[in-house]
Design a protein around this motif. Structure first.
Motif, mmCIF file in Angstrom:
data_model
loop_
_atom_site.group_PDB
_atom_site.id
_atom_site.type_symbol
_atom_site.label_atom_id
_atom_site.label_comp_id
_atom_site.label_asym_id
_atom_site.label_seq_id
_atom_site.Cartn_x
_atom_site.Cartn_y
_atom_site.Cartn_z
ATOM 1 N N ASP A 51 16.337 -22.471 38.410
ATOM 2 C CA ASP A 51 15.064 -22.201 37.730
ATOM 3 C C ASP A 51 14.334 -21.027 38.380
ATOM 4 O O ASP A 51 13.812 -20.149 37.693
ATOM 5 N N ASN A 54 16.092 -17.690 37.634
ATOM 6 C CA ASN A 54 15.920 -17.256 36.242
ATOM 7 C C ASN A 54 14.506 -16.787 35.937
ATOM 8 O O ASN A 54 14.299 -16.023 35.002
ATOM 9 N N GLN A 55 13.522 -17.244 36.718
ATOM 10 C CA GLN A 55 12.137 -16.994 36.351
ATOM 11 C C GLN A 55 11.346 -16.080 37.289
ATOM 12 O O GLN A 55 10.275 -15.599 36.917
ATOM 13 N N VAL A 120 6.702 -21.177 38.154
ATOM 14 C CA VAL A 120 8.032 -21.637 37.739
ATOM 15 C C VAL A 120 7.892 -22.915 36.917
ATOM 16 O O VAL A 120 7.165 -23.838 37.303
#
Length: 132
Positions: A51, A54-55, A120
């Motif tokens: 996560d 990806n963010q 996030v």
């Protein structure tokens, strides 16, 4: 070699019974150590790292899950960085493979705080029913 997992008071009684029946014809060594991380901790760590990877953009770069693992484990360990042989820096680190459940708890706290500071959105639900 015989191993005992001590999770409940009854396990201690079982261990004592085993020790009473153990022959001392040859010397024995007894080691008590924290259990290594359960598999659920490993899955949680990689889900959280994915996560974040990806963010979050970090100083203009997208880091991989593995890169983030090094960043967070270095933070938990308060590790040092030294100049590399060909420039850059090398973090003098440790593998997460041998860390205890307590260490992972500290890691998850650092990752959760970082995630909150950087917006996030956790995509996985943890085993207790809440978001990471």
């Amino acid at each position: 070699m015989t191993e005992f997992a001590l999770r409940h008071p009854a396990d201690i009684t079982r261990l004592i019974g085993f020790l009473h029946s153990t022959s001392l014809e040859t010397p024995k060594v007894i080691v008590i150590k924290d259990e290594k991380r359960p598999d659920v901790m490993n899955r949680k760590m990689w889900a959280m790292l994915r996560d974040i990877a990806n963010q979050v953009e970090w100083y203009g770069q997208k880091l991989s899950d593995e890169d983030w693992k090094h960043v967070f484990s270095a933070s938990v360990e308060k590790q040092r960085a030294v100049p590399g042989l060909d420039g850059g820096f090398v973090v003098l680190g440790q593998s997460t493979r041998k860390q205890s459940a307590k260490w992972f708890s500290d890691l998850f706290e650092v990752m959760s705080a970082f995630g909150a500071e950087h917006g996030v959105r956790w995509t996985q639900t943890d085993r207790w029913g809440g978001r990471y």
